[in-house]
Write a protein that holds these residues in place. Structure first.
Motif, PDB file in Angstrom:
ATOM      1  N   ARG A   1       0.798  -1.259  -0.077  1.00 23.88           N
ATOM      2  CA  ARG A   1       0.081  -0.059  -0.095  1.00 23.88           C
ATOM      3  C   ARG A   1       0.855   1.322  -0.014  1.00 23.88           C
ATOM      4  NH1 ARG A   1      -2.914  -3.314  -1.120  1.00 23.88           N
ATOM      5  NH2 ARG A   1      -4.816  -3.732  -0.617  1.00 23.88           N
ATOM      6  N   HIS A   2       2.241   0.856  -0.200  1.00 21.77           N
ATOM      7  CA  HIS A   2       2.963   2.200  -0.230  1.00 21.77           C
ATOM      8  C   HIS A   2       3.942   2.147  -1.446  1.00 21.77           C
ATOM      9  CE1 HIS A   2       1.360   2.043   4.116  1.00 21.77           C
ATOM     10  NE2 HIS A   2       1.834   3.364   3.835  1.00 21.77           N
ATOM     11  N   TYR A   3       3.859   3.103  -2.368  1.00 21.10           N
ATOM     12  CA  TYR A   3       4.559   3.041  -3.589  1.00 21.10           C
ATOM     13  C   TYR A   3       5.155   4.574  -3.544  1.00 21.10           C
ATOM     14  CZ  TYR A   3       5.936   3.735  -8.279  1.00 21.10           C
ATOM     15  OH  TYR A   3       6.968   3.969  -9.434  1.00 21.10           O
ATOM     16  N   PHE A   4       6.615   4.424  -3.736  1.00 22.59           N
ATOM     17  CA  PHE A   4       7.359   5.776  -4.127  1.00 22.59           C
ATOM     18  C   PHE A   4       8.036   5.611  -5.182  1.00 22.59           C
ATOM     19  CE2 PHE A   4       6.694   4.360   0.404  1.00 22.59           C
ATOM     20  CZ  PHE A   4       6.221   5.493   1.113  1.00 22.59           C
ATOM     21  N   GLY A   5       7.683   6.742  -6.044  1.00 24.08           N
ATOM     22  CA  GLY A   5       8.598   6.557  -7.423  1.00 24.08           C
ATOM     23  C   GLY A   5       8.944   7.791  -7.978  1.00 24.08           C
ATOM     24  N   TYR A   6       9.537   7.974  -9.099  1.00 25.62           N
ATOM     25  CA  TYR A   6      10.099   9.088  -9.785  1.00 25.62           C
ATOM     26  C   TYR A   6      10.046   8.619 -11.085  1.00 25.62           C
ATOM     27  CZ  TYR A   6      12.199  13.403 -11.186  1.00 25.62           C
ATOM     28  OH  TYR A   6      12.537  14.641 -11.502  1.00 25.62           O
ATOM     29  N   PRO A   7       9.581   9.328 -12.228  1.00 25.45           N
ATOM     30  CA  PRO A   7       9.203   8.829 -13.411  1.00 25.45           C
ATOM     31  C   PRO A   7      10.608   8.720 -14.367  1.00 25.45           C
ATOM     32  CG  PRO A   7       8.372  11.050 -13.362  1.00 25.45           C
ATOM     33  CD  PRO A   7       9.105  10.950 -11.950  1.00 25.45           C
ATOM     34  N   ILE A   8      10.541   7.741 -15.015  1.00 28.20           N
ATOM     35  CA  ILE A   8      11.582   7.329 -16.017  1.00 28.20           C
ATOM     36  C   ILE A   8      11.128   6.391 -16.832  1.00 28.20           C
ATOM     37  CG2 ILE A   8      12.877   5.842 -14.584  1.00 28.20           C
ATOM     38  CD1 ILE A   8      15.509   6.613 -15.887  1.00 28.20           C
ATOM     39  N   THR A   9      11.248   6.586 -18.338  1.00 24.95           N
ATOM     40  CA  THR A   9      10.966   5.812 -19.470  1.00 24.95           C
ATOM     41  C   THR A   9      12.093   4.592 -19.277  1.00 24.95           C
ATOM     42  OG1 THR A   9      10.390   7.479 -20.703  1.00 24.95           O
ATOM     43  CG2 THR A   9      10.710   5.364 -21.811  1.00 24.95           C
ATOM     44  N   PRO A  10      11.689   3.438 -19.431  1.00 22.29           N
ATOM     45  CA  PRO A  10      10.420   3.006 -19.792  1.00 22.29           C
ATOM     46  C   PRO A  10       9.381   2.165 -18.566  1.00 22.29           C
ATOM     47  CG  PRO A  10      12.179   1.071 -20.339  1.00 22.29           C
ATOM     48  CD  PRO A  10      12.803   2.324 -19.536  1.00 22.29           C
ATOM     49  N   GLN A  11       9.279   2.654 -17.477  1.00 23.64           N
ATOM     50  CA  GLN A  11       8.732   2.247 -16.446  1.00 23.64           C
ATOM     51  C   GLN A  11       7.637   2.946 -15.877  1.00 23.64           C
ATOM     52  OE1 GLN A  11       9.044   2.911 -12.744  1.00 23.64           O
ATOM     53  NE2 GLN A  11       9.643   4.968 -13.787  1.00 23.64           N
ATOM     54  N   THR A  12       7.430   4.435 -16.513  1.00 20.79           N
ATOM     55  CA  THR A  12       6.325   5.450 -15.866  1.00 20.79           C
ATOM     56  C   THR A  12       5.219   4.621 -15.684  1.00 20.79           C
ATOM     57  OG1 THR A  12       7.930   6.953 -16.539  1.00 20.79           O
ATOM     58  CG2 THR A  12       5.798   7.802 -16.047  1.00 20.79           C
ATOM     59  N   GLU A  13       4.557   3.908 -16.526  1.00 17.15           N
ATOM     60  CA  GLU A  13       3.236   3.169 -16.323  1.00 17.15           C
ATOM     61  C   GLU A  13       3.016   2.579 -14.863  1.00 17.15           C
ATOM     62  OE1 GLU A  13       5.409   2.021 -18.909  1.00 17.15           O
ATOM     63  OE2 GLU A  13       4.422   3.164 -20.726  1.00 17.15           O
ATOM     64  N   ILE A  14       4.056   2.454 -14.285  1.00 13.27           N
ATOM     65  CA  ILE A  14       3.857   1.858 -13.053  1.00 13.27           C
ATOM     66  C   ILE A  14       3.321   2.780 -11.959  1.00 13.27           C
ATOM     67  CG2 ILE A  14       5.123   0.854 -10.836  1.00 13.27           C
ATOM     68  CD1 ILE A  14       7.252  -0.284 -13.032  1.00 13.27           C
TER      69      ILE A  14
END
Lengths: 233, 350
Positions: B22-35
Motif C-alpha cells: 500500500r506504499h509506492y514511492f517513485g519518480y518517472p523515467i522511461t520505460p517504467q513510468t506506467e507503474i
C-alpha cells in the motif's frame, strides 16, 4: 446463432479526417494502421497515417511504416520515433493534411492513450472542426482499468475534455492477446452496448484479429496484427 | 477473475497491490513510468499511497522509512534511476529491511537510451550499493511472471528481512500479454516484531539502524546476515530447463532474452541439433549447482544477454570452466533476434 456481419467501409459514412483515440493499451495503433490500409485498398484515394502518439515509447505505428508505404499509405511520424528520445516532437507537415488541396483524401490520426495522449490532438482541434471529422473511441473490456462500461466512459470523457473534441463513434477492440478465443468478442456485447447507451454513440465496428469467431452484435472489422513480435515463435 | 491484457509494468503494479503493498514511492523515467501512473490511479481506491518523490534518492529513502514501520513498500525505476538508489538500498540492506525494488532496464552506461537492455546484471547481482550485501534478484521473462515474481519477491523479502529486486527490462515492461492475477494474494498477517511502528510503552523500543560505532558489533551483524544469505541460497534458488536432458549445447539466458532463445532452440531442434535452454529465475542466489550438472553431458555453453556478456563468469563458475562458454548478445537497447541466436547455436565459436 446469427451470421457475422462484416464492417462495410464504403457505406460507413466515415469522414475524411479520422482521429483514433482510446484508453491506454486499448489497441488504437492496430486499429489505426488497419483502417488506413483498408481505406487505401477500398477507396483508392490517397491515405495518410499520422502518428500523434506522444505517450508510448515502444510499439508504435512507426513499426509498420514499410508495410504502410508499400501499400501506398503515406506516413507522417514524429521526429525521433523509435529512437532514444522520450518525447517525440510532432512535425509541421501534419498541418498539410488539413489543406483544402487534400480534400479528396483520408487522414487517419493514431492518437496516444488516455487524456495525456489526447492533449496532442487538442492542438489541432480548430483545424479538425473546420474540416469535419470522425473521432473513434477504441476500447477493450479486458484491460485492467476499464472492465466496465462506466469506468470506460470516464476515460472517454477525459479524452474529450482534454482534446476539446467530441467522439463520434465507438470501436470495440476487446481482446486478450494470444488468449483470445472464438467466443471472446461476442462475450463483450453487453459491455459495448452499455457504453453505447451511456455515451449516446453508435458502435462503428467490433474489431477482431481472429477470423473464426462467434458473431458479435456489431459489424466486424477483421484486422491483421501489426504489433512486432520481439521474441519469435 | 478471467484473464486481462496487461503491460508488464501494469502487471507488476497490480500484483504489488494484490500482494498487500500500500506504499509506492517513485519518480518517472522511461520505460517504467506506467507503474507510477497505474499506482496513482489504483492506490487511492484501495486506501494506499502512491507518492511521486522529488527524486529517485528520496523515493528509496521513503521506502526505507515505510519498510521500517513494517509495511510492504516498493519503488521502481529504470537503470540510471536505480544507480541513484544504490546508496539507499545499501542502507536498507544494512537495516535488514524487506522491500521490493523494480528495475525496468534500459541501455547504458550513462543516460544511455530508453530501449530494452540487461546491462545492469553486474549491478544487481554483485554491486548494488556499498558494503557486504546481497539482494534477492528475480528475473521474470513474461508479463505473467512480472506479476507472480513480484508477489514472490515480497514474500522472500519479508521471510529473510532483506531487499528483493525484480530485474526486468523495457521490453517486458512495455509489452502486453494475457495475465491471470487470481493466484496473486497478500499473505495472512506477517509478523514483524522488529518494526518501528510505535510501542505504546508496552515493549522495548525497536530501532532500525545501519550505523555501528564499534567495529566488532558491525562485523557481528554482517556475519549474521551472511549466515542468513546461506539459508536463502539453500532454499530459494529457482530456474527453468527446456530440452536440456539430452542437450549437447546449452544456451543460458534469463528474462526477455530467454524467450527469444527458446524460439531459437526450437528452431535448432527442428534441424536436429541437440540444444537446450537453461533459464536462471533467481539471479541471486544463482543456480550454480543445477547449471553445473549440465556440464556432465553438454559439450558447449552459450550465454545470451542484452549486454556485453555480464553473466559469462557466473556460467564459468557454475561449470567450473569444464566446457567452452561462447557469447551471443546485443547491447545499447538493441534486441536479439531468434535468428542471431540460431546462428550462434549452429555456427560454433563466434
Amino acid at each position: 446463432m446469427g451470421m457475422i456481419r462484416t464492417f462495410n467501409l464504403k457505406e460507413s459514412g466515415l469522414r475524411r479526417l479520422i482521429a483514433v483515440t482510446g484508453h491506454f493499451g486499448s489497441g488504437k495503433t492496430n486499429v489505426a494502421v488497419n483502417l488506413a490500409l483498408r481505406l487505401r485498398e477500398e477507396t483508392g484515394k490517397p491515405v495518410t497515417l499520422i502518428d500523434l502518439d506522444i505517450v508510448n515509447p515502444y510499439f508504435r505505428a512507426a513499426d509498420s511504416t514499410a508495410e504502410l508505404e508499400s501499400a501506398g499509405v503515406k506516413c507522417i511520424l514524429p521526429e525521433f520515433a523509435n529512437t532514444n528520445v522520450d518525447i517525440p516532437s510532432l512535425p509541421p507537415e501534419i498541418r498539410s493534411v488539413f489543406d483544402g488541396s487534400a480534400a479528396d483524401s483520408y487522414a487517419v490520426f493514431d492518437v496516444g492513450g488516455d487524456d495525456t495522449g489526447a492533449a496532442a490532438l487538442g492542438g489541432y482541434r480548430h483545424m479538425f472542426a473546420r474540416g469535419g471529422y470522425d473521432m473513434l473511441f477504441v476500447c477493450s473490456m479486458f484491460r485492467p482499468l476499464t472492465p466496465t462500461a462506466a469506468e470506460t466512459f470516464e476515460y472517454m470523457r477525459e479524452i474529450e475534455q482534454r482534446s476539446g473534441m467530441k467522439c463520434t463513434a465507438l470501436v470495440n477492440n476487446s481482446s486478450i492477446g494470444i488468449s483470445t478465443e472464438r467466443s471472446t468478442l461476442a462475450s463483450t456485447d453487453g459491455y459495448i452496448g452499455e457504453l453505447s447507451k451511456l455515451s449516446g454513440l453508435p458502435v462503428l465496428f467490433a474489431s477482431s484479429m481472429l477470423r473464426d469467431i462467434d458473431p458479435p452484435a456489431h459489424p466486424v472489422f477483421f484486422m491483421d496484427n501489426i504489433t512486432k513480435n520481439i521474441y519469435g515463435g | 477473475m478471467a484473464k486481462v491484457l496487461m503491460k508488464g509494468n501494469e502487471a507488476v503494479a497490480e500484483a504489488a497491490i494484490r500482494s498487500g503493498c500500500r506504499h509506492y514511492f517513485g519518480y518517472p523515467i522511461t520505460p517504467q513510468t506506467e507503474i507510477a501512473e497505474y499506482m496513482a490511479k489504483r492506490m487511492p481506491k484501495v486506501g494506499g499511497l502512491c507518492l511521486q518523490a522529488e527524486s529517485e534518492i528520496s523515493a528509496i529513502n521513503m521506502v526505507m522509512g515505510a519498510a521500517s514501520a513494517g509495511v510492504r513498500a516498493m519503488t521502481s525505476s529504470s537503470s540510471p534511476g536505480i544507480s541513484l538508489k544504490c546508496e539507499g538500498i545499501s542502507y536498507i540492506a544494512g537495516c535488514d529491511l524487506p522491500c521490493l525494488i523494480l528495475n525496468v532496464q534500459r541501455g547504458g552506461p550513462g543516460l544511455g537510451g530508453i530501449q530494452p537492455a540487461q546491462s545492469d546484471y553486474w549491478q544487481a547481482t554483485k554491486a548494488m550499493g556499498h558494503g557486504d550485501l546481497h539482494l534477492i534478484v528475480l528475473a521474470p521473462s513474461s508479463v505473467q511472471e512480472m506479476a507472480s515474481l513480484a508477489n514472490k519477491a515480497f514474500d522472500l523479502a519479508d521471510k529473510y528481512r532483506m531487499p528483493a529486486m525484480l530485474l526486468a527490462d523495457g521490453a517486458l515492461g512495455q509489452m502486453m500479454e494475457p495475465v491471470d492475477l487470481d493466484g496473486i494474494k497478500a499473505p495472512e498477517a506477517v509478523c514483524k516484531p522488529w518494526a518501528t511502528c510505535g510501542h505504546d510503552g508496552k515493549r522495548k523500543k525497536n530501532i532500525t539502524n545501519s550505523l555501528y560505532i564499534n567495529p566488532d558489533d558491525l562485523e557481528k551483524t554482517v556475519i549474521e546476515r551472511f549466515a542468513r544469505y546461506e539459508t536463502v541460497k539453500a532454499n530459494e534458488i529457482m530456474y527453468e530447463e527446456y530440452l536440456t536432458e539430452d542437450a549437447d549445447i546449452v544456451v543460458v539466458a534469463y528474462g526477455i532474452t530467454a524467450r527469444i532463445c527458446r524460439s531459437a532452440v526450437a528452431m535448432a531442434r527442428a534441424q536436429g541439433v541437440k540444444v537446450g535452454l537453461f533459464r536462471p529465475i533467481t539471479l541471486w542466489p544463482y543456480p550454480y549447482e543445477a547449471l553445473g550438472r549440465l556440464a556432465d553431458t553438454a559439450s558447449r555453453f552459450i550465454v545470451s544477454e542484452l549486454n556485453m556478456g555480464q553473466m559469462i563468469d557466473d556460467v564459468k563458475i557454475a561449470i567450473n570452466c569444464r566446457r567452452p562458454v561462447d557469447f551471443c548478445g546485443r547491447t545499447g537497447g538493441v534486441l536479439l533476434t531468434p535468428e542471431e541466436i540460431l546462428n550462434a547455436i549452429l555456427g560454433g565459436k563466434k
